[in-house]
Scaffold this motif. Sequence first.
Motif, PDB file in Angstrom:
ATOM      1  N   UNK A  56       0.904  -1.338   0.097  1.00 56.62           N
ATOM      2  CA  UNK A  56      -0.004  -0.002  -0.250  1.00 56.62           C
ATOM      3  C   UNK A  56       0.883   1.196  -0.148  1.00 56.62           C
ATOM      4  N   UNK A  57       0.669   2.069  -0.893  1.00 52.87           N
ATOM      5  CA  UNK A  57       1.456   3.437  -1.030  1.00 52.87           C
ATOM      6  C   UNK A  57       1.168   4.236   0.083  1.00 52.87           C
ATOM      7  N   UNK A  58       2.268   5.194   0.271  1.00 59.52           N
ATOM      8  CA  UNK A  58       1.885   6.508   1.262  1.00 59.52           C
ATOM      9  C   UNK A  58       0.902   7.095   0.833  1.00 59.52           C
ATOM     10  N   UNK A  59       0.046   7.777   1.843  1.00 59.50           N
ATOM     11  CA  UNK A  59      -0.999   8.791   1.247  1.00 59.50           C
ATOM     12  C   UNK A  59      -1.257   9.435   2.439  1.00 59.50           C
ATOM     13  N   UNK A  73       1.989   6.037   6.387  1.00 61.64           N
ATOM     14  CA  UNK A  73       3.313   5.698   5.724  1.00 61.64           C
ATOM     15  C   UNK A  73       2.855   4.542   4.863  1.00 61.64           C
ATOM     16  N   UNK A  74       3.680   4.140   3.707  1.00 62.07           N
ATOM     17  CA  UNK A  74       3.570   2.867   3.121  1.00 62.07           C
ATOM     18  C   UNK A  74       3.606   1.688   3.963  1.00 62.07           C
TER      19      UNK A  74
END
Length: 95
Positions: A56-59, A73-74
């Motif tokens: 899961x990417x950072x967002x 955070x990712x």
Amino acid sequence: MVKRELVEKVVRRYPQFSKKEAEMVVNEVFGCMAEALAKGERVELRGFGVFEVRQREARNGRNPRTGAAIAIAAKRVPFFKVGNELRKRVNGETA
């Protein structure tokens, strides 16, 4: 169903195993699956489904209480994709 109930069901189906032995087997299966996922490997159980790890990417997110923006955070997360046989059984269809 919780793990304790699963162990009891194994003992009922296979009376040659003691409760302690069945618990060790169930724990070992789950332990091996967890180890494989921790290494980033895929665990496929035919007719049941596939466990895998996805990135899961950072967002950016929001604190629901204050509304303040926060950075998330990712991370790697476990993911389960149901197999066709299990999906059909759950929906009452013949597998």
